[in-house]
Scaffold this motif. Sequence first.
Motif, PDB file in Angstrom:
ATOM      1  N   ASP A   1      28.086  29.926  34.868  1.00 36.45           N
ATOM      2  CA  ASP A   1      28.348  29.235  36.132  1.00 36.45           C
ATOM      3  C   ASP A   1      29.759  29.455  36.658  1.00 36.45           C
ATOM      4  N   THR A   2      30.692  29.723  35.769  1.00 34.24           N
ATOM      5  CA  THR A   2      32.084  29.953  36.180  1.00 34.24           C
ATOM      6  C   THR A   2      32.498  31.407  35.943  1.00 34.24           C
TER       7      THR A   2
ATOM      8  N   MET B   1      26.429  36.810  36.718  1.00 31.07           N
ATOM      9  CA  MET B   1      27.445  37.633  36.067  1.00 31.07           C
ATOM     10  C   MET B   1      28.440  38.071  37.118  1.00 31.07           C
ATOM     11  N   SER B   2      29.656  38.275  36.687  1.00 30.13           N
ATOM     12  CA  SER B   2      30.706  38.707  37.581  1.00 30.13           C
ATOM     13  C   SER B   2      31.454  39.853  36.916  1.00 30.13           C
ATOM     14  N   ALA B   3      31.865  40.820  37.723  1.00 28.56           N
ATOM     15  CA  ALA B   3      32.606  41.965  37.181  1.00 28.56           C
ATOM     16  C   ALA B   3      33.746  42.333  38.110  1.00 28.56           C
ATOM     17  N   MET B   4      34.789  42.861  37.511  1.00 33.73           N
ATOM     18  CA  MET B   4      35.953  43.319  38.261  1.00 33.73           C
ATOM     19  C   MET B   4      36.442  44.601  37.613  1.00 33.73           C
ATOM     20  N   ALA B   5      37.004  45.484  38.411  1.00 35.71           N
ATOM     21  CA  ALA B   5      37.557  46.728  37.866  1.00 35.71           C
ATOM     22  C   ALA B   5      39.071  46.719  37.994  1.00 35.71           C
ATOM     23  N   LEU B   6      39.718  47.128  36.929  1.00 35.33           N
ATOM     24  CA  LEU B   6      41.155  47.383  36.926  1.00 35.33           C
ATOM     25  C   LEU B   6      41.343  48.833  36.516  1.00 35.33           C
ATOM     26  N   THR B   7      42.286  49.504  37.127  1.00 37.54           N
ATOM     27  CA  THR B   7      42.608  50.872  36.737  1.00 37.54           C
ATOM     28  C   THR B   7      43.990  50.883  36.106  1.00 37.54           C
ATOM     29  N   LEU B   8      44.068  51.435  34.907  1.00 40.46           N
ATOM     30  CA  LEU B   8      45.354  51.650  34.253  1.00 40.46           C
ATOM     31  C   LEU B   8      45.642  53.142  34.318  1.00 40.46           C
ATOM     32  N   THR B   9      46.800  53.500  34.830  1.00 37.52           N
ATOM     33  CA  THR B   9      47.230  54.892  34.832  1.00 37.52           C
ATOM     34  C   THR B   9      48.368  55.005  33.827  1.00 37.52           C
ATOM     35  N   VAL B  10      48.086  55.707  32.740  1.00 40.75           N
ATOM     36  CA  VAL B  10      49.046  55.838  31.647  1.00 40.75           C
ATOM     37  C   VAL B  10      49.699  57.215  31.752  1.00 40.75           C
ATOM     38  N   GLU B  11      51.013  57.217  31.913  1.00 44.80           N
ATOM     39  CA  GLU B  11      51.764  58.463  32.025  1.00 44.80           C
ATOM     40  C   GLU B  11      52.390  58.791  30.677  1.00 44.80           C
ATOM     41  N   TYR B  12      52.157  60.029  30.218  1.00 50.43           N
ATOM     42  CA  TYR B  12      52.779  60.472  28.982  1.00 50.43           C
ATOM     43  C   TYR B  12      53.043  61.967  29.037  1.00 50.43           C
TER      44      TYR B  12
END
Length: 144
Positions: free
Chosen positions: A79-80, A126-137
Amino acid sequence: MSTRQDILDAVETALGLILTASGYLTDAGDNVYVQRATPLDDSSVPAIVIYDSESVDADTFGEELHLLTLELELVASGDTADQMVRQVETDVINVVQLDPTWGGLADDTVITRNDEIQMMAVDKIMSAMALTLTVEYTTVVYGT
């Protein structure tokens, strides 16, 4: 092992530490998956699913600059669910800010937020969210 795999392992390990017992808002660390192909159910949420891809940007002065893109799918149910997925987002941001170099393996990590929350109704909310991590190396180019 490759630097890319080492970073992916470090990210998976760090996200696995997201537990309320460690001071985080959620227990999403119990359900961290890399390249998960099967659907999530109630027993596997809240969850963080990691998908990776990579591009090599530049080869200068004997080094290659790499940008490793990690798409994180944050999923919650109930529900939350919308509130829970925001809490998972906060937890992930805190993990990245704690060590954006993943133990010295990377130069930096940039977070790109996707504020769009998707509500999916199968037989539950259901709930979904996208995060993008850009890792520089950087890595050394062999033969130079």
